[in-house]
Design a protein around this motif. Sequence first.
Motif, PDB file in Angstrom:
ATOM      1  N   LYS A  85      26.279  79.349 -33.581  1.00  0.00           N
ATOM      2  CA  LYS A  85      27.731  79.578 -33.584  1.00  0.00           C
ATOM      3  C   LYS A  85      28.052  81.018 -34.007  1.00  0.00           C
ATOM      4  CE  LYS A  85      31.977  77.399 -35.073  1.00  0.00           C
ATOM      5  NZ  LYS A  85      32.594  76.259 -35.688  1.00  0.00           N
ATOM      6  N   LEU A  86      27.369  81.514 -35.026  1.00  0.00           N
ATOM      7  CA  LEU A  86      27.582  82.897 -35.469  1.00  0.00           C
ATOM      8  C   LEU A  86      27.184  83.896 -34.384  1.00  0.00           C
ATOM      9  CD1 LEU A  86      26.369  82.660 -39.171  1.00  0.00           C
ATOM     10  CD2 LEU A  86      28.719  82.983 -38.378  1.00  0.00           C
ATOM     11  N   ALA A  87      26.088  83.612 -33.687  1.00  0.00           N
ATOM     12  CA  ALA A  87      25.656  84.506 -32.605  1.00  0.00           C
ATOM     13  C   ALA A  87      26.683  84.513 -31.472  1.00  0.00           C
ATOM     14  CB  ALA A  87      24.280  84.074 -32.086  1.00  0.00           C
ATOM     15  N   LEU A  88      27.269  83.356 -31.178  1.00  0.00           N
ATOM     16  CA  LEU A  88      28.280  83.278 -30.127  1.00  0.00           C
ATOM     17  C   LEU A  88      29.537  84.062 -30.506  1.00  0.00           C
ATOM     18  CD1 LEU A  88      28.011  79.573 -28.952  1.00  0.00           C
ATOM     19  CD2 LEU A  88      27.609  81.610 -27.563  1.00  0.00           C
ATOM     20  N   GLU A  89      29.858  84.099 -31.793  1.00  0.00           N
ATOM     21  CA  GLU A  89      31.041  84.834 -32.237  1.00  0.00           C
ATOM     22  C   GLU A  89      30.936  86.325 -31.937  1.00  0.00           C
ATOM     23  OE1 GLU A  89      31.857  83.923 -36.329  1.00  0.00           O
ATOM     24  OE2 GLU A  89      32.377  81.847 -35.873  1.00  0.00           O
ATOM     25  N   ASP A  90      29.704  86.832 -31.838  1.00  0.00           N
ATOM     26  CA  ASP A  90      29.491  88.252 -31.535  1.00  0.00           C
ATOM     27  C   ASP A  90      29.623  88.560 -30.044  1.00  0.00           C
ATOM     28  OD1 ASP A  90      29.066  88.840 -34.198  1.00  0.00           O
ATOM     29  OD2 ASP A  90      26.890  88.652 -34.049  1.00  0.00           O
ATOM     30  N   LEU A  91      29.731  87.530 -29.217  1.00  0.00           N
ATOM     31  CA  LEU A  91      29.814  87.713 -27.771  1.00  0.00           C
ATOM     32  C   LEU A  91      31.253  87.599 -27.280  1.00  0.00           C
ATOM     33  CD1 LEU A  91      26.791  85.546 -26.560  1.00  0.00           C
ATOM     34  CD2 LEU A  91      26.847  88.006 -26.983  1.00  0.00           C
ATOM     35  N   GLU A  92      31.490  88.191 -26.116  1.00  0.00           N
ATOM     36  CA  GLU A  92      32.782  88.048 -25.453  1.00  0.00           C
ATOM     37  C   GLU A  92      32.788  86.721 -24.687  1.00  0.00           C
ATOM     38  OE1 GLU A  92      35.323  90.269 -25.666  1.00  0.00           O
ATOM     39  OE2 GLU A  92      34.066  91.417 -27.060  1.00  0.00           O
ATOM     40  N   ASP A  93      33.978  86.193 -24.423  1.00  0.00           N
ATOM     41  CA  ASP A  93      34.091  84.978 -23.623  1.00  0.00           C
ATOM     42  C   ASP A  93      33.420  85.186 -22.274  1.00  0.00           C
ATOM     43  OD1 ASP A  93      35.548  83.907 -25.683  1.00  0.00           O
ATOM     44  OD2 ASP A  93      37.496  84.207 -24.728  1.00  0.00           O
ATOM     45  N   ARG A 149      24.527  69.349 -27.883  1.00  0.00           N
ATOM     46  CA  ARG A 149      25.680  68.452 -28.021  1.00  0.00           C
ATOM     47  C   ARG A 149      26.814  69.133 -28.775  1.00  0.00           C
ATOM     48  NH1 ARG A 149      23.574  64.075 -30.718  1.00  0.00           N
ATOM     49  NH2 ARG A 149      24.150  65.023 -32.680  1.00  0.00           N
ATOM     50  N   SER A 150      26.475  69.823 -29.856  1.00  0.00           N
ATOM     51  CA  SER A 150      27.493  70.526 -30.640  1.00  0.00           C
ATOM     52  C   SER A 150      28.146  71.644 -29.830  1.00  0.00           C
ATOM     53  CB  SER A 150      26.878  71.099 -31.920  1.00  0.00           C
ATOM     54  OG  SER A 150      26.395  70.060 -32.738  1.00  0.00           O
ATOM     55  N   ASP A 186      33.232  73.099 -26.370  1.00  0.00           N
ATOM     56  CA  ASP A 186      33.611  73.573 -25.026  1.00  0.00           C
ATOM     57  C   ASP A 186      32.820  74.769 -24.520  1.00  0.00           C
ATOM     58  OD1 ASP A 186      35.453  71.536 -24.594  1.00  0.00           O
ATOM     59  OD2 ASP A 186      37.044  72.644 -25.620  1.00  0.00           O
ATOM     60  N   HIS A 187      31.621  74.969 -25.048  1.00  0.00           N
ATOM     61  CA  HIS A 187      30.735  75.976 -24.471  1.00  0.00           C
ATOM     62  C   HIS A 187      29.946  75.269 -23.368  1.00  0.00           C
ATOM     63  CE1 HIS A 187      31.807  78.728 -27.624  1.00  0.00           C
ATOM     64  NE2 HIS A 187      31.426  77.859 -28.539  1.00  0.00           N
ATOM     65  N   LYS A 188      29.387  76.041 -22.439  1.00  0.00           N
ATOM     66  CA  LYS A 188      28.678  75.444 -21.304  1.00  0.00           C
ATOM     67  C   LYS A 188      27.180  75.706 -21.412  1.00  0.00           C
ATOM     68  CE  LYS A 188      28.758  75.239 -16.300  1.00  0.00           C
ATOM     69  NZ  LYS A 188      29.362  75.769 -15.071  1.00  0.00           N
ATOM     70  N   LYS A 212      29.413  81.270 -23.391  1.00  0.00           N
ATOM     71  CA  LYS A 212      30.526  81.181 -24.335  1.00  0.00           C
ATOM     72  C   LYS A 212      31.826  80.955 -23.572  1.00  0.00           C
ATOM     73  CE  LYS A 212      33.032  83.523 -27.975  1.00  0.00           C
ATOM     74  NZ  LYS A 212      33.090  84.686 -28.882  1.00  0.00           N
ATOM     75  N   ASN A 213      32.489  79.889 -23.912  1.00  0.00           N
ATOM     76  CA  ASN A 213      33.780  79.591 -23.305  1.00  0.00           C
ATOM     77  C   ASN A 213      34.889  80.048 -24.222  1.00  0.00           C
ATOM     78  OD1 ASN A 213      33.618  78.586 -20.742  1.00  0.00           O
ATOM     79  ND2 ASN A 213      33.700  76.454 -21.337  1.00  0.00           N
ATOM     80  N   GLY A 214      35.872  80.652 -23.629  1.00  0.00           N
ATOM     81  CA  GLY A 214      37.047  81.052 -24.385  1.00  0.00           C
ATOM     82  C   GLY A 214      38.243  80.282 -23.885  1.00  0.00           C
ATOM     83  N   LEU A 215      39.379  80.883 -23.939  1.00  0.00           N
ATOM     84  CA  LEU A 215      40.596  80.229 -23.514  1.00  0.00           C
ATOM     85  C   LEU A 215      40.718  80.147 -21.995  1.00  0.00           C
ATOM     86  CD1 LEU A 215      43.030  81.893 -26.057  1.00  0.00           C
ATOM     87  CD2 LEU A 215      41.978  79.629 -26.192  1.00  0.00           C
TER      88      LEU A 215
END
Length: 85
Positions: A26-34, A53-54, A59-61, A79-82
């Motif tokens: 989750k922390l690694a994903l926060e460093d990425l753009e959607d 599963r998490s 809502d990530h793919k 990484k999924n965003g809005l």
Amino acid sequence: MSETIKTDSTIDITDVVCPITFVKVKLALEDLEDGQTLAVHLNDGEPIQNVPRSLKDEDHKVLSVKKREDGTYDLVVKKNGLLAD
């Protein structure tokens, strides 16, 4: 012929145990753009059962999951965003 997915970042979480495995992803994903992708190297057992599963729950793919010869796994997540695809 196997298809290789281009990833924007990579993380190895084979040295940590649940629930820290998902926290690290989750922390690694926060460093990425959607829309960017993250390659995750993780262990069999709880990590491969819980991390995908998490990610889906948030809502990530999950684009791919491949088992290595040593029994560990490589997972690629987008990484999924809005904005939807």
